[in-house]
Every structure is written in C-alpha cells, then in structure tokens.
Design a protein around this motif. Structure first.
Motif, PDB file in Angstrom:
ATOM      1  N   VAL B 435       0.815  -1.200   0.082  1.00  0.00           N
ATOM      2  CA  VAL B 435      -0.027  -0.093  -0.069  1.00  0.00           C
ATOM      3  C   VAL B 435       0.849   1.429   0.002  1.00  0.00           C
ATOM      4  CG1 VAL B 435      -1.915   1.538   1.428  1.00  0.00           C
ATOM      5  CG2 VAL B 435      -1.697  -1.243   1.143  1.00  0.00           C
ATOM      6  N   SER B 436       1.781   1.241   0.925  1.00  0.00           N
ATOM      7  CA  SER B 436       2.563   2.446   0.939  1.00  0.00           C
ATOM      8  C   SER B 436       3.232   2.731  -0.348  1.00  0.00           C
ATOM      9  CB  SER B 436       3.619   2.060   2.065  1.00  0.00           C
ATOM     10  OG  SER B 436       4.954   2.992   1.937  1.00  0.00           O
ATOM     11  N   PHE B 437       3.891   1.583  -0.934  1.00  0.00           N
ATOM     12  CA  PHE B 437       4.431   1.700  -2.233  1.00  0.00           C
ATOM     13  C   PHE B 437       3.852   2.251  -3.295  1.00  0.00           C
ATOM     14  CE2 PHE B 437       8.031  -1.376  -0.748  1.00  0.00           C
ATOM     15  CZ  PHE B 437       8.879  -0.249  -0.165  1.00  0.00           C
ATOM     16  N   THR B 438       2.395   1.771  -3.240  1.00  0.00           N
ATOM     17  CA  THR B 438       1.625   2.166  -4.327  1.00  0.00           C
ATOM     18  C   THR B 438       1.352   3.558  -4.235  1.00  0.00           C
ATOM     19  OG1 THR B 438       0.850  -0.098  -4.106  1.00  0.00           O
ATOM     20  CG2 THR B 438      -0.684   1.550  -5.262  1.00  0.00           C
ATOM     21  N   ILE B 439       0.875   4.091  -2.996  1.00  0.00           N
ATOM     22  CA  ILE B 439       0.517   5.296  -2.868  1.00  0.00           C
ATOM     23  C   ILE B 439       1.564   6.390  -3.189  1.00  0.00           C
ATOM     24  CG2 ILE B 439      -0.109   7.229  -1.108  1.00  0.00           C
ATOM     25  CD1 ILE B 439      -2.307   5.401  -1.472  1.00  0.00           C
ATOM     26  N   TYR B 440       3.023   6.031  -2.901  1.00  0.00           N
ATOM     27  CA  TYR B 440       4.269   6.491  -3.306  1.00  0.00           C
ATOM     28  C   TYR B 440       4.395   6.810  -4.668  1.00  0.00           C
ATOM     29  CZ  TYR B 440       9.260   7.599  -3.470  1.00  0.00           C
ATOM     30  OH  TYR B 440      10.457   8.192  -3.557  1.00  0.00           O
ATOM     31  N   THR B 486      -1.701  20.735  -6.079  1.00  0.00           N
ATOM     32  CA  THR B 486      -1.999  19.279  -6.273  1.00  0.00           C
ATOM     33  C   THR B 486      -1.153  18.375  -5.667  1.00  0.00           C
ATOM     34  OG1 THR B 486      -3.429  19.739  -8.392  1.00  0.00           O
ATOM     35  CG2 THR B 486      -2.889  17.446  -7.756  1.00  0.00           C
ATOM     36  N   VAL B 487       0.175  18.766  -5.815  1.00  0.00           N
ATOM     37  CA  VAL B 487       1.357  17.824  -5.265  1.00  0.00           C
ATOM     38  C   VAL B 487       1.349  18.137  -4.052  1.00  0.00           C
ATOM     39  CG1 VAL B 487       3.798  17.778  -5.318  1.00  0.00           C
ATOM     40  CG2 VAL B 487       2.580  17.887  -7.360  1.00  0.00           C
ATOM     41  N   ALA B 488       1.194  19.148  -3.435  1.00  0.00           N
ATOM     42  CA  ALA B 488       1.163  19.434  -1.835  1.00  0.00           C
ATOM     43  C   ALA B 488       0.065  18.548  -1.187  1.00  0.00           C
ATOM     44  CB  ALA B 488       0.989  20.828  -1.734  1.00  0.00           C
ATOM     45  N   ILE B 489      -1.061  18.504  -1.937  1.00  0.00           N
ATOM     46  CA  ILE B 489      -2.304  17.916  -1.201  1.00  0.00           C
ATOM     47  C   ILE B 489      -1.979  16.314  -1.541  1.00  0.00           C
ATOM     48  CG2 ILE B 489      -4.633  17.132  -1.556  1.00  0.00           C
ATOM     49  CD1 ILE B 489      -5.331  20.163  -2.508  1.00  0.00           C
ATOM     50  N   LEU B 490      -1.531  15.997  -2.423  1.00  0.00           N
ATOM     51  CA  LEU B 490      -1.055  14.650  -2.639  1.00  0.00           C
ATOM     52  C   LEU B 490       0.118  14.179  -1.704  1.00  0.00           C
ATOM     53  CD1 LEU B 490      -2.469  12.935  -4.747  1.00  0.00           C
ATOM     54  CD2 LEU B 490      -0.323  12.931  -6.320  1.00  0.00           C
ATOM     55  N   ASP B 491       1.064  15.040  -1.494  1.00  0.00           N
ATOM     56  CA  ASP B 491       1.994  14.419  -0.681  1.00  0.00           C
ATOM     57  C   ASP B 491       1.436  14.478   0.676  1.00  0.00           C
ATOM     58  OD1 ASP B 491       4.574  14.569  -1.231  1.00  0.00           O
ATOM     59  OD2 ASP B 491       5.198  16.387   0.130  1.00  0.00           O
ATOM     60  N   PHE B 492       0.520  15.292   1.412  1.00  0.00           N
ATOM     61  CA  PHE B 492       0.022  15.137   2.559  1.00  0.00           C
ATOM     62  C   PHE B 492      -0.903  13.795   2.818  1.00  0.00           C
ATOM     63  CE2 PHE B 492      -3.798  15.916   5.370  1.00  0.00           C
ATOM     64  CZ  PHE B 492      -3.223  16.373   6.574  1.00  0.00           C
ATOM     65  N   VAL B 493      -1.783  13.637   1.700  1.00  0.00           N
ATOM     66  CA  VAL B 493      -2.748  12.570   1.911  1.00  0.00           C
ATOM     67  C   VAL B 493      -1.745  11.176   1.731  1.00  0.00           C
ATOM     68  CG1 VAL B 493      -4.476  11.061   0.467  1.00  0.00           C
ATOM     69  CG2 VAL B 493      -4.473  13.640   0.579  1.00  0.00           C
ATOM     70  N   SER B 494      -0.822  11.196   0.805  1.00  0.00           N
ATOM     71  CA  SER B 494      -0.133  10.038   0.608  1.00  0.00           C
ATOM     72  C   SER B 494       1.005   9.566   2.086  1.00  0.00           C
ATOM     73  CB  SER B 494       0.776  10.002  -0.425  1.00  0.00           C
ATOM     74  OG  SER B 494       1.982  10.595  -0.310  1.00  0.00           O
ATOM     75  N   SER B 495       1.180  10.712   2.675  1.00  0.00           N
ATOM     76  CA  SER B 495       2.182  10.374   3.725  1.00  0.00           C
ATOM     77  C   SER B 495       0.771   9.936   5.048  1.00  0.00           C
ATOM     78  CB  SER B 495       2.880  11.385   4.125  1.00  0.00           C
ATOM     79  OG  SER B 495       1.947  12.510   4.660  1.00  0.00           O
ATOM     80  N   GLU B 496      -0.195  10.543   4.980  1.00  0.00           N
ATOM     81  CA  GLU B 496      -1.210  10.157   6.164  1.00  0.00           C
ATOM     82  C   GLU B 496      -1.487   8.685   5.799  1.00  0.00           C
ATOM     83  OE1 GLU B 496      -3.371  11.737   8.393  1.00  0.00           O
ATOM     84  OE2 GLU B 496      -1.246  12.670   8.411  1.00  0.00           O
ATOM     85  N   ILE B 497      -1.910   8.494   4.683  1.00  0.00           N
ATOM     86  CA  ILE B 497      -2.239   7.041   4.310  1.00  0.00           C
ATOM     87  C   ILE B 497      -1.062   5.988   4.370  1.00  0.00           C
ATOM     88  CG2 ILE B 497      -3.094   5.397   2.465  1.00  0.00           C
ATOM     89  CD1 ILE B 497      -4.096   7.471   0.970  1.00  0.00           C
ATOM     90  N   ARG B 498       0.094   6.312   4.138  1.00  0.00           N
ATOM     91  CA  ARG B 498       1.290   5.443   4.557  1.00  0.00           C
ATOM     92  C   ARG B 498       1.532   5.400   6.176  1.00  0.00           C
ATOM     93  NH1 ARG B 498       5.775   7.591   1.771  1.00  0.00           N
ATOM     94  NH2 ARG B 498       4.766   9.311   0.845  1.00  0.00           N
ATOM     95  N   ASN B 499       1.180   6.498   6.711  1.00  0.00           N
ATOM     96  CA  ASN B 499       1.452   6.310   8.139  1.00  0.00           C
ATOM     97  C   ASN B 499       0.480   5.319   8.754  1.00  0.00           C
ATOM     98  OD1 ASN B 499       3.581   7.975   8.173  1.00  0.00           O
ATOM     99  ND2 ASN B 499       2.410   9.901   8.715  1.00  0.00           N
ATOM    100  N   ARG B 500      -1.066   5.620   8.169  1.00  0.00           N
ATOM    101  CA  ARG B 500      -1.857   4.637   8.611  1.00  0.00           C
ATOM    102  C   ARG B 500      -1.504   3.140   8.555  1.00  0.00           C
ATOM    103  NH1 ARG B 500      -7.104   8.031   8.591  1.00  0.00           N
ATOM    104  NH2 ARG B 500      -5.640   9.190   9.222  1.00  0.00           N
ATOM    105  N   PHE B 501      -1.097   2.844   7.514  1.00  0.00           N
ATOM    106  CA  PHE B 501      -0.664   1.757   7.300  1.00  0.00           C
ATOM    107  C   PHE B 501       0.713   1.022   7.753  1.00  0.00           C
ATOM    108  CE2 PHE B 501      -4.188   1.774   4.380  1.00  0.00           C
ATOM    109  CZ  PHE B 501      -4.614   0.379   4.349  1.00  0.00           C
ATOM    110  N   ALA B 502       1.263   1.803   8.092  1.00  0.00           N
ATOM    111  CA  ALA B 502       2.641   1.379   8.712  1.00  0.00           C
ATOM    112  C   ALA B 502       2.837   0.578   9.866  1.00  0.00           C
ATOM    113  CB  ALA B 502       3.476   2.759   8.903  1.00  0.00           C
TER     114      ALA B 502
END
Lengths: 273, 502
Positions: B435-440, B486-502
């Motif tokens: 999940v983390s790599f996919t979002i990344y 867009t990139v900033a929002i995406l950055d935030f969202v992706s790090s949030e999701i990655r944190n949640r799945f870590a």
C-alpha cells in the motif's frame, strides 16, 4: 512412539547440523533437548515435521518412515504435529483469532480457508483453545498488540487447534522472563499430562529442564552426547554438564548432581549412569 | 593499521626517494608505484591525466577559432582568466604528486592531505568553468526577470474575466454640405448609445491650411464615467481614429453616460467626392465597457480541466502499473525463486529487464509511446505504466524478500498448502509495504505526468509548456499554482495513508 535413526543433516553450504542422531521418544513423554546455540536443536525439531529435509537417516513415527513423505501425506503428517517457536511466529498484523484459526488450515479445504470461512466446529475449537490459554479477551486484538507471554499462548493455542499428537517447542521460553517461562511451560506440561500429547522441547536453563522434562537428550555439534531420564537429569554432574556445554561452561541455576548424590532420590530408584 | 605498517616495512620502496620523485615528474604516479604504493599511484596517474585532458579540452573550447595551441591558450586565458588558474592548480598538483612520491618512498605513511585537497580543488574549479557558473550575471541580470517572476508567482489577475461590450454610437456627416444629400435613415433603439452632430455636414481640413468645419458632437446612453474614443469612418468604410493636434482625442462620459465634444472634420487624402458630388462619412463614439459580473477565465477553466486529466493520468498509470507489477514482483523475489536453477534464471532475467526499463526515464518512454499511439494522455499513461511496472516490481519484490520467514514456517508447520501459506503468512506481511509503495508511486506518477505533458503526453504539462512558449506567464503561473497545490495535497494525503498502514 517416535524413533529417530541415524539422522544426519548437512546444509547446502556444507554445515553439518546433525551427525548420526538416534533416539526414541515413547508416547506421552516430555522430552527436553538441551545444547548450545548451533548444536542442532532447531534442525532436529524441524526434521521431525519436515520443515527441513534430513540428508540421511530415518524418522519412524508409529512405524511409518516420515522422511519420505510428500504432498498430501506430508501435510497430513504436519497437521498432527503442532509447533511452538521462540519468536512465536504469529502473523503480527492478523488478529489473535485468525492466528489461532490458522492452526486448522491443514484440515480445511483451500478455497474455504482463504475466504476465511471455517466451519462451526472449528470456531468452537478456537474458543476452547483460547479459553484454555486464558486469552479469550484478546481474541479480536492484533497479534502484535499482545505481550510476549500472551503471544506465546496464542502460539500454543494455534498448535492446539491442530489436535496434535506431538508438539515441537523450539526454545519456547527463550524470549520470555522467568515467571512467564514457567507459565508457558506449565501450559505445555498440562497438555502433556492431561491430553497425553508428546512434547519435544528445546530449553536453555537447567532448572527448567529439571523441573519439566521427563527425559533429556543433550546435543553438541550435532551429536547426541547425553541421554537421561527424569532422575538422571536431577543428578546431572558437572562432568556431564561440561560434555554438553563445553569445558569452559559455568553452571548456573538448577540442582547440582554432586549435591544430590548424598540424598535419597525422590522415589528411591537406583540411578544408573 | 599495524598490519599495514608492518607490510610496508617488510617491503621497502624499490627506488630511493629522490628517484621516485624524479620519476613522478616524468610520469605522475609512477613514482608511487615504484615506491610499492601501486593503487595510489594509479589513482594519481588517472587523476592527473584526466585533469590535464579536461584543461586542454576547455582551452580548445574557449578559443576554438584560433589555430595552434599557443594561440589558443593565449586567447583562452584572455577570454577566461579562470583557465590560467586551473593551469596553475594542475601544475602545483603535479609538483605535489612528485613530492608525495618522494615522501612515499622515504616514509611508510606520508601525509598526503594537501595533495588530495588540491586534487579536489582542481576538479571543482574545472567544474565551475565547465558549468559556466557566473554569479555576477545572476546578480546583474536576475532583477530583470523579477516582473516575469511576479506574474508567475501571482497570476490571479488572469483567473477572472470581465465580459466587455463595445458601445458604439455614430452619426452621419455629409462632406461637403450638399442639399438633398441621401442620408440613410438611422434607427436608434430606446436606451442604446447615440451620437448627434450639429451641423451634420461640413468641409475637410486642408493640409497645412484651413481647419475643417467644427462640429458639435453630443452623445448619450453610454457607460458612465468611462473613457470614450472618437473614430471617423470615411466613404469607403476606412476607419481611423480622430486626432486633434497630433493627439488622439478621448472624452470621458459624465455620470449619466453622456458627453459633449467639439470635433473638427480631419484632413484626408482620398478624394472626398464621388459621382454624387458629396461623401457620406460617419463620426463614431466608441466605448469598451465591462458589463455584467466577472466570470472565471478560460485559462483557469482549462487549467482545472487539465489538472484533473493529469491526476487521472497518474491514477490510471499507477493502476495498470500495480496490476502488472504484482505478478512480476513475485517472480522477481529471490526468496520465492531460489528453489532450483530454472527459477533462479527466471529471477535473474526478470530482475535485469526491470533494471533496464527503470534506467530509462519515463520522459523517454513518453516519446516512444507518442510514436506508437500519438499525442495525448494515452501516451502518457503508457509511458508511466511501463516505468511504474519496473519501479514497483522492484519495490514489491524487495518487500516480499524482506518478510519475516517465521510466520511462513509456522503456517507451513500446521499442514497448510502453498496457497494457504501465501494467503495466511505472506499476504498479511506484504500489504502494508505494498500500500505504501503504491501510494508513493501514485504521488510520483502525478508529478511525472505534469512533466510528461511537456513532451506531448497529455495533462497540464502540455498547457504549461505552450503558455511558456507564448510568453503568457500569467497563464503559466496559474498552471504552476495548480500543479503545486495538487502535489502538496497529494503529498499530505499519501503520507497520511502510508502512516496509517505502517
């Protein structure tokens, strides 16, 4: 009855883990395997359920040579042999219940098990196993939220789900503190005494060996260097200790053989060395 | 360390120190080799040869029109004095290498710190010269780009568009005044702008002579308080703006949208009279007035549309990349493929292919995809998909390789078959990294798709590069803002999701 005959394991890199190991385990025994790290204890246990294929020799279980089993026969063998690990080997991100149910995989059709549909009898068994291990409350927690002692009980519950005739315990208490170690070994002891499950367990501390083992084999460099029954363990001499653990080993804990020699042996039998 | 010292003591230099130094002057580094320091000597020889070679190249490059090296050298240092500095550094380095060779032969462990500093210095000065680094230019000319930069940084003037309407009122002028001139009737709707002139006829101005007839021009129903231009339309429908005394004449309407103005019929070369003996001109009052509320500009709408296209471009290529790289990742995992030589060969081949694909930039893939399927987002999706397969295939397979073998062993020990083992022991362990790599990767793909657009792969990048080429920096600024947001929002969202799945 489990009979190991001339078992030898040589790894691909040339390491000789077991050399011509032979011993017999009668049903209902609590056999403790002792020896230094790297002496071949783990390899021996894994040969019995064929996680490792031995290079030479035979393992006869109730007269059947299990070293040549393949496919379904091998899986049917494995499901009768539970295994408990030093690092518990739970699937950390899965719930306790899922981990326990995994013990039933050998009995479940593939498709049903991967869609997580176990039958009611299996669910019943899981509840019984959890209750017996005293972890019913934790059933829906993730495995890695549990303490080490609780995780090991999940590991035992998983083995119990297999309705095993034999449990292999590979240093089951080496990652636990002494109090938890006793608690876990008492669980194994109760499975041994109440359910008649044969237990083969590797341990490090001599006091635990003397307290729980009904017989002992000592391994050193892949060879059996010591065999003893309950009474002989209690009278283990420093010389015997050193044949197992090496000349430089310092004895810690447990009752020394020399001290006991003067006293009466608990049930008064003759001790043969 | 002591072992190394011992070895050096055991094997002293082959030549006396002075000889080592002198040999080093002939071939830099050879002295070290003879002093039994072969590796150091080889490195120094290569360093010296490459520094000298680069310097000669730069001299040639700086003075390519001169003939003969001496002439080139003179011209080069005249144009770029830094070339002389490089030469001095290299010469000092040459001498230091010789000195170091002498020391190496004389003592076991010479202090070569200064020499290595000089090696680095020579290459950094070369880099400075090759990179044409000129801070003075940045300081001197940087300010010139500031207005452009401001337009990019704050482009929002272009975000809104004020609809405008041209208000025109016109009146006929007969030149010269003629009885019974045929003036077509003029209908002015109630409330529409109108203009009247009195008199409605007159004579043209003469060149450097008498002024033409002065007309009194009255207008009404225009936008209030707004600038109004006066235009003439001659008999052949040529339009020209009214000037008086060389200046364009403007009039500002009053609060009722009316004005009064005296105009003089201008000078004109074209013969005024046709066969009728008179010409019919018009005098017009023109006003550009904003009407209605401001609306979002076309540029803004286009940017939003293309940004959405870009996000989906990134999403679709990630989706295809994930679908295709999961099976690839399993056959690219060492731990799953080490069973026998056949599977090992597959592993090696797949790994090699993945490495090759990954080493080709997605921009290059985009160019190739455009050749295959033409310009547009599909080419971008293809390019990013190919690159994603390679990148994700590697990341996924590494995730599979790094799983804890314990649970796998434990599940096997219960008598589970292969599929059950994978399902119960492998999958739960690889879900979080997957999940983390996919979002990344999605994050990367959206970023990349903005760039891919620049070569024609669809998305906002295409707009951006077009606007930059049209020097429309405000519109480009809007596109850049959208990309950044867009990139900033995406950055935030992706790090949030990655944190949640870590």
């Amino acid at each position: 009855m489990l009979e190991v005959r001339n078992l030898t394991k040589i790894y691909d890199d040339g390491t000789v883990a077991l050399r011509n190991v032979s011993f017999i385990v009668p049903d209902g025994e609590f056999l403790v395997v002792i020896g230094l790290s790297g002496s071949g204890k783990s390899t021996l246990l894994r040969c019995i359920n064929r996680l490792i294929d031995p290079t030479e020799g035979q393992i006869l279980w109730d007269g059947v040579d299990i070293t040549s089993l393949k496919g379904d026969d091998l899986r049917n063998l494995r499901r009768k042999i539970g295994m408990v690990f030093q690092q518990f080997n739970l699937v950390k991100r899965s719930t306790v219940l899922t981990n326990v149910m995994a013990g039933r995989l050998g009995y479940s059709p593939t498709w049903r098990s991967i869609t997580n549909r176990f039958d009611d009898a299996d669910r019943e068994r899981a509840q019984t196993a959890l209750k017996r291990m005293g972890i019913t409350d934790q059933a829906n927690k993730r495995a890695d939220e549990l303490s080490g002692g609780q995780q090991q009980r999940v590991g035992i519950a998983r083995a119990l789900m297999q309705e095993p005739k034999l449990i292999l315990a590979d240093e089951p208490v080496a990652s636990l503190d002494p109090v938890l170690a006793h608690s876990i070994l008492q669980h194994l002891e109760s499975l041994n005494k109440e359910d008649g499950i044969t237990i083969i367990c590797s341990l490090h501390y001599l006091d635990l060996v003397q307290r729980y083992g009904t017989s002992v084999i000592g391994l050193r460099d892949g060879r059996v260097v010591y065999e003893g029954n309950k009474k002989q363990i209690l009278r283990m001499t420093d010389a015997e200790f050193k044949t197992i653990y090496g000349e430089e080993a310092e004895r810690m804990g447990g009752i020394s053989g020399e001290l006991l020699e003067e006293e009466a042996v608990p049930d008064g039998e003759e001790v043969t060395e | 360390m002591s072992g190394k010292d011992q070895r050096l003591e055991e094997k002293p230099s082959l030549v006396p120190p002075v000889v080592a130094g002198l040999i080093s002057l002939i071939v830099p580094g050879l002295g070290h080799m003879l002093a039994r320091n072969f590796r150091k000597g080889l490195v120094l020889l290569l360093v010296f040869l490459s520094a000298a070679g680069l310097w000669i190249w730069r001299v040639n490059d700086a003075a390519r029109r001169e003939i003969g090296f001496v002439a080139m050298f003179k011209k080069a240092i005249q144009l770029q004095p830094i070339i002389l500095v490089i030469l001095i550094v290299i010469v000092v380095l040459y001498l230091l290498i010789a000195y170091d060779a002498y020391k190496s032969a004389a003592t076991a462990k010479p202090n070569s710190f200064l020499m290595w500093v000089l090696v680095l210095t020579s290459f950094f000065i070369l880099g400075w010269q090759i990179g044409e680094i000129r801070p003075a230019v940045l300081v001197r000319d940087g300010a010139k780009s500031l207005p452009l930069l401001m337009r990019v940084l704050w482009p929002w003037e272009k975000a809104l568009y004020y609809p405008e309407e041209l208000l025109v009122g016109s009146a006929d002028v007969v030149i010269p005044c003629t009885e019974n001139a045929e003036v077509p009737p003029r209908v002015v709707e109630e409330g529409d702008p109108y203009v009247t002139v009195t008199p409605a006829c007159g004579d043209l101005s003469q060149i450097a002579g008498a002024e033409g007839t002065k007309l009194k021009m009255v207008g009404g129903n225009f936008a209030p308080n707004d600038e109004t231009e006066i235009w003439w339309v001659d008999q052949v429908r040529n339009e020209f703006r009214y000037r008086y005394g060389g200046e364009y004449v403007k009039v500002v309407t009053d609060e009722n949208g009316a004005f009064e103005l005296d105009v003089v019929i201008p000078y004109r070369v074209i013969p005024t009279t046709g066969d009728k003996g008179y010409a019919l001109w018009q005098v017009e009052a023109r006003q550009v007035a904003s009407v209605g509320k401001p609306v979002l500009s076309e540029e803004l709408k286009l940017s939003v549309e293309k940004m959405i296209e870009t996000i989906f471009l990134g999403m679709m290529s990630t989706f295809f990349g994930v679908i295709l790289s999961i099976p690839v990742s399993f056959i690219a995992s060492r731990n799953l493929m080490s069973a026998n030589w056949f599977t090992k060969t597959i592993y090696m081949v797949v790994r090699t292919i993945l490495n090759i694909i990954r080493s080709i930039e997605s921009l290059v893939w985009a160019v190739i995809a455009i050749i295959a399927v033409g310009l547009g987002p599909f080419a971008g999706i293809l390019a990013l998909t190919v690159h994603s397969i390679a990148a994700l295939g590697k990341l996924y397979s590494e995730a599979i390789e790094s799983i804890d073998p314990g649970p796998v062993e434990a599940i096997q020990a219960t008598g589970a078959n292969w599929l059950q083992t994978v399902w119960y022991a492998v999958i739960p362990q690889i879900v979080p990294p997957f999940v983390s790599f996919t979002i990344y990767r999605w994050d990367i793909n959206v970023r990349m798709s903005t760039v891919i657009g620049m070569v024609g792969g669809g998305g906002i990048g295409y707009l951006l590069i077009q606007w930059i080429r049209l020097l429309d920096y405000r519109s480009a600024g809007i596109a850049i803002w959208f990309i950044a947001i867009t990139v900033a929002i995406l950055d935030f969202v992706s790090s949030e999701i990655r944190n949640r799945f870590a």
